[in-house]
Design a protein around this motif. Sequence first.
Motif, PDB file in Angstrom:
ATOM      1  N   SER A 246       8.827   2.179  -6.702  1.00  0.00           N
ATOM      2  CA  SER A 246       7.792   1.561  -7.333  1.00  0.00           C
ATOM      3  C   SER A 246       6.787   0.379  -6.935  1.00  0.00           C
ATOM      4  CB  SER A 246       8.701   0.446  -8.907  1.00  0.00           C
ATOM      5  OG  SER A 246       7.475   0.614  -9.268  1.00  0.00           O
ATOM      6  N   GLY A 247       5.716   0.624  -6.956  1.00  0.00           N
ATOM      7  CA  GLY A 247       5.043  -0.173  -5.955  1.00  0.00           C
ATOM      8  C   GLY A 247       4.487  -0.038  -4.509  1.00  0.00           C
ATOM      9  N   CYS A 248       5.284   1.431  -3.889  1.00  0.00           N
ATOM     10  CA  CYS A 248       4.564   1.388  -3.121  1.00  0.00           C
ATOM     11  C   CYS A 248       3.528   2.545  -2.401  1.00  0.00           C
ATOM     12  CB  CYS A 248       5.638   2.433  -2.287  1.00  0.00           C
ATOM     13  SG  CYS A 248       5.795   3.878  -2.885  1.00  0.00           S
ATOM     14  N   GLY A 249       3.176   2.409  -3.910  1.00  0.00           N
ATOM     15  CA  GLY A 249       1.911   3.061  -4.130  1.00  0.00           C
ATOM     16  C   GLY A 249       0.872   4.625  -4.309  1.00  0.00           C
ATOM     17  N   LYS A 250       2.752   5.129  -4.382  1.00  0.00           N
ATOM     18  CA  LYS A 250       2.448   6.644  -5.077  1.00  0.00           C
ATOM     19  C   LYS A 250       1.639   7.253  -5.607  1.00  0.00           C
ATOM     20  CE  LYS A 250       6.884   7.163  -6.359  1.00  0.00           C
ATOM     21  NZ  LYS A 250       7.091   5.461  -6.617  1.00  0.00           N
ATOM     22  N   SER A 251       1.035   6.675  -6.240  1.00  0.00           N
ATOM     23  CA  SER A 251       0.884   7.144  -7.967  1.00  0.00           C
ATOM     24  C   SER A 251      -0.660   6.772  -7.249  1.00  0.00           C
ATOM     25  CB  SER A 251       0.462   6.165  -9.023  1.00  0.00           C
ATOM     26  OG  SER A 251       2.052   6.880  -9.955  1.00  0.00           O
ATOM     27  N   THR A 252      -1.116   5.754  -6.632  1.00  0.00           N
ATOM     28  CA  THR A 252      -2.543   5.151  -5.991  1.00  0.00           C
ATOM     29  C   THR A 252      -2.742   6.215  -5.186  1.00  0.00           C
ATOM     30  OG1 THR A 252      -2.556   3.182  -7.041  1.00  0.00           O
ATOM     31  CG2 THR A 252      -4.175   3.626  -4.792  1.00  0.00           C
ATOM     32  N   PHE A 253      -1.963   6.081  -4.071  1.00  0.00           N
ATOM     33  CA  PHE A 253      -2.429   7.827  -3.256  1.00  0.00           C
ATOM     34  C   PHE A 253      -2.334   9.304  -4.739  1.00  0.00           C
ATOM     35  CE2 PHE A 253      -1.187  10.931  -0.440  1.00  0.00           C
ATOM     36  CZ  PHE A 253      -1.457  10.586   0.990  1.00  0.00           C
TER      37      PHE A 253
ATOM     38  N   ALA B  30       5.193  -7.629  -4.782  1.00  0.00           N
ATOM     39  CA  ALA B  30       4.437  -7.794  -4.824  1.00  0.00           C
ATOM     40  C   ALA B  30       3.452  -7.206  -5.425  1.00  0.00           C
ATOM     41  CB  ALA B  30       3.144  -8.832  -3.794  1.00  0.00           C
ATOM     42  N   ARG B  31       2.446  -6.378  -4.988  1.00  0.00           N
ATOM     43  CA  ARG B  31       2.406  -4.594  -6.668  1.00  0.00           C
ATOM     44  C   ARG B  31       2.347  -4.929  -7.766  1.00  0.00           C
ATOM     45  NH1 ARG B  31       2.328   0.000  -2.188  1.00  0.00           N
ATOM     46  NH2 ARG B  31      -0.507  -0.719  -0.986  1.00  0.00           N
ATOM     47  N   GLN B  32       3.677  -5.268  -8.268  1.00  0.00           N
ATOM     48  CA  GLN B  32       3.807  -5.473  -9.271  1.00  0.00           C
ATOM     49  C   GLN B  32       3.231  -6.553 -10.571  1.00  0.00           C
ATOM     50  OE1 GLN B  32       5.939  -3.065 -10.541  1.00  0.00           O
ATOM     51  NE2 GLN B  32       6.575  -2.333  -8.638  1.00  0.00           N
ATOM     52  N   GLN B  33       2.582  -7.948  -9.950  1.00  0.00           N
ATOM     53  CA  GLN B  33       2.028  -8.713 -10.285  1.00  0.00           C
ATOM     54  C   GLN B  33       0.548  -7.845 -10.156  1.00  0.00           C
ATOM     55  OE1 GLN B  33       4.060 -11.264 -10.750  1.00  0.00           O
ATOM     56  NE2 GLN B  33       4.759 -10.227  -9.485  1.00  0.00           N
ATOM     57  N   THR B  34       0.057  -7.169 -10.287  1.00  0.00           N
ATOM     58  CA  THR B  34      -1.393  -6.145 -10.784  1.00  0.00           C
ATOM     59  C   THR B  34      -1.152  -4.998 -11.555  1.00  0.00           C
ATOM     60  OG1 THR B  34      -1.150  -4.643  -8.386  1.00  0.00           O
ATOM     61  CG2 THR B  34      -2.087  -6.677  -7.787  1.00  0.00           C
ATOM     62  N   ARG B  35      -0.032  -5.423 -11.975  1.00  0.00           N
ATOM     63  CA  ARG B  35       0.593  -4.154 -13.082  1.00  0.00           C
ATOM     64  C   ARG B  35       0.431  -4.356 -13.848  1.00  0.00           C
ATOM     65  NH1 ARG B  35       3.994   0.511  -9.813  1.00  0.00           N
ATOM     66  NH2 ARG B  35       2.084   0.690  -8.245  1.00  0.00           N
TER      67      ARG B  35
ATOM     68  N   PRO C 222     -11.140 -10.490   1.609  1.00  0.00           N
ATOM     69  CA  PRO C 222     -12.494  -9.248   0.894  1.00  0.00           C
ATOM     70  C   PRO C 222     -11.755  -7.677   0.567  1.00  0.00           C
ATOM     71  CG  PRO C 222     -13.740 -10.275   2.375  1.00  0.00           C
ATOM     72  CD  PRO C 222     -12.072 -10.690   2.772  1.00  0.00           C
ATOM     73  N   GLU C 223     -11.284  -7.428   1.451  1.00  0.00           N
ATOM     74  CA  GLU C 223     -11.026  -6.263   1.842  1.00  0.00           C
ATOM     75  C   GLU C 223      -9.466  -5.760   1.057  1.00  0.00           C
ATOM     76  OE1 GLU C 223     -12.670  -3.684   3.158  1.00  0.00           O
ATOM     77  OE2 GLU C 223     -14.728  -5.230   3.608  1.00  0.00           O
ATOM     78  N   ASN C 224      -8.250  -6.844   0.977  1.00  0.00           N
ATOM     79  CA  ASN C 224      -7.182  -6.504   0.574  1.00  0.00           C
ATOM     80  C   ASN C 224      -7.431  -6.322  -1.009  1.00  0.00           C
ATOM     81  OD1 ASN C 224      -4.688  -6.963  -0.090  1.00  0.00           O
ATOM     82  ND2 ASN C 224      -3.873  -8.197   1.183  1.00  0.00           N
ATOM     83  N   PRO C 225      -7.087  -4.860  -0.799  1.00  0.00           N
ATOM     84  CA  PRO C 225      -7.177  -4.141  -2.408  1.00  0.00           C
ATOM     85  C   PRO C 225      -6.321  -4.960  -3.494  1.00  0.00           C
ATOM     86  CG  PRO C 225      -6.230  -2.438  -0.644  1.00  0.00           C
ATOM     87  CD  PRO C 225      -6.283  -3.965  -0.139  1.00  0.00           C
ATOM     88  N   SER C 226      -5.335  -5.932  -2.822  1.00  0.00           N
ATOM     89  CA  SER C 226      -4.169  -6.326  -3.971  1.00  0.00           C
ATOM     90  C   SER C 226      -5.138  -7.640  -4.172  1.00  0.00           C
ATOM     91  CB  SER C 226      -3.026  -6.874  -3.277  1.00  0.00           C
ATOM     92  OG  SER C 226      -2.081  -5.914  -2.861  1.00  0.00           O
ATOM     93  N   VAL C 227      -5.789  -8.017  -3.714  1.00  0.00           N
ATOM     94  CA  VAL C 227      -6.840  -9.258  -3.580  1.00  0.00           C
ATOM     95  C   VAL C 227      -7.495  -9.051  -4.429  1.00  0.00           C
ATOM     96  CG1 VAL C 227      -8.205 -11.092  -2.695  1.00  0.00           C
ATOM     97  CG2 VAL C 227      -6.161 -10.772  -0.923  1.00  0.00           C
ATOM     98  N   ILE C 228      -8.911  -7.848  -3.852  1.00  0.00           N
ATOM     99  CA  ILE C 228      -9.075  -7.114  -4.858  1.00  0.00           C
ATOM    100  C   ILE C 228      -8.740  -7.185  -6.143  1.00  0.00           C
ATOM    101  CG2 ILE C 228     -11.249  -5.997  -5.311  1.00  0.00           C
ATOM    102  CD1 ILE C 228     -11.128  -5.197  -2.261  1.00  0.00           C
ATOM    103  N   ALA C 229      -7.617  -6.672  -6.408  1.00  0.00           N
ATOM    104  CA  ALA C 229      -7.415  -6.586  -7.888  1.00  0.00           C
ATOM    105  C   ALA C 229      -6.862  -7.612  -9.112  1.00  0.00           C
ATOM    106  CB  ALA C 229      -6.139  -5.239  -7.950  1.00  0.00           C
TER     107      ALA C 229
ATOM    108  N   LEU D 138      -7.756   0.800  -5.895  1.00  0.00           N
ATOM    109  CA  LEU D 138      -7.888  -0.687  -6.400  1.00  0.00           C
ATOM    110  C   LEU D 138      -5.973   0.205  -8.154  1.00  0.00           C
ATOM    111  CD1 LEU D 138     -10.535  -2.961  -6.788  1.00  0.00           C
ATOM    112  CD2 LEU D 138      -8.834  -2.004  -5.300  1.00  0.00           C
ATOM    113  N   VAL D 139      -5.211  -0.542  -7.756  1.00  0.00           N
ATOM    114  CA  VAL D 139      -3.980  -0.777  -8.805  1.00  0.00           C
ATOM    115  C   VAL D 139      -4.931  -1.999 -10.321  1.00  0.00           C
ATOM    116  CG1 VAL D 139      -1.744  -0.968 -10.233  1.00  0.00           C
ATOM    117  CG2 VAL D 139      -1.783   0.073  -7.627  1.00  0.00           C
ATOM    118  N   LEU D 140      -5.217  -1.856 -11.250  1.00  0.00           N
ATOM    119  CA  LEU D 140      -5.533  -1.965 -12.690  1.00  0.00           C
ATOM    120  C   LEU D 140      -5.131  -1.226 -13.783  1.00  0.00           C
ATOM    121  CD1 LEU D 140      -9.449  -2.003 -11.396  1.00  0.00           C
ATOM    122  CD2 LEU D 140      -7.404  -4.048 -11.391  1.00  0.00           C
TER     123      LEU D 140
END
Length: 257
Positions: free
Chosen positions: A15-22, A113-118, A185-192, A219-221
Amino acid sequence: MEIADDALVILVGPSGCGKSTFARTRFPANEIVSSDDCRRMVSDDEGSQAASRAAFAVFDALVYGRLAHGRRAVADATNLSPWSRERLREMAAEHGRPVVAIAFDAPLDLCVARQQTRERRVAAEVVELHHAHMQQALAELPGEGYTHLYIVRPKIKPRPSGPAYRYGDFPELFWDLQKDVELDPENPSVIARVLQEGDSKTLWKLIPPETLIRRFPELVLPNHLRAFWTLVIQKIKEGRSADEWSGTTTTEVRPIR
């Protein structure tokens, strides 16, 4: 990547590795069979583990049906156990379909860290367990007989030199945009995070519109925010003012823990 139109594609990763976004950015929606979506279908809650048995019955039926009709099926689940991958390979073998595995070798700290954007967050201890199982899967996958096996690893950008941001700096950024704090500003986690936590005035000072448009598919939103920012991007492309459209939303700035 070389993936036949009738192939079974098995995504493998914690979980959080980017499978679904990919998957969303590379395959049509009708080809993706998501375990989270199947849980939502049977229980109205994609996070309900109590619904897993019924959900995976739906999951297997959809994968099997697409393979039977010679259509590509992208199996979007963690698929960390050998038996779960074997079950999927057997479906493909029954119909004579090629099998491609795509494994996501992401660092543990990035997955956490990606869990924080979900909207639905998986507990850190569960992610840690997934990550441990992933190391075993990476050792097992080469011997499982795939037509193609791809390993996806994120590109980790170095932190900017000089004063650098931390996630804990974000509340201060939103209040006064301190000039001595830098962020990527290019980091997807930062943008999200900025899209979820900052107001429109902050957003356009931190993230250029052209960068938002280019990186938005990654982006994961939460669904409601993705729908809103899709509308904003559409209006920007039409030449309308970004502030005019982004100013219609109100978001809360809260500490990041």
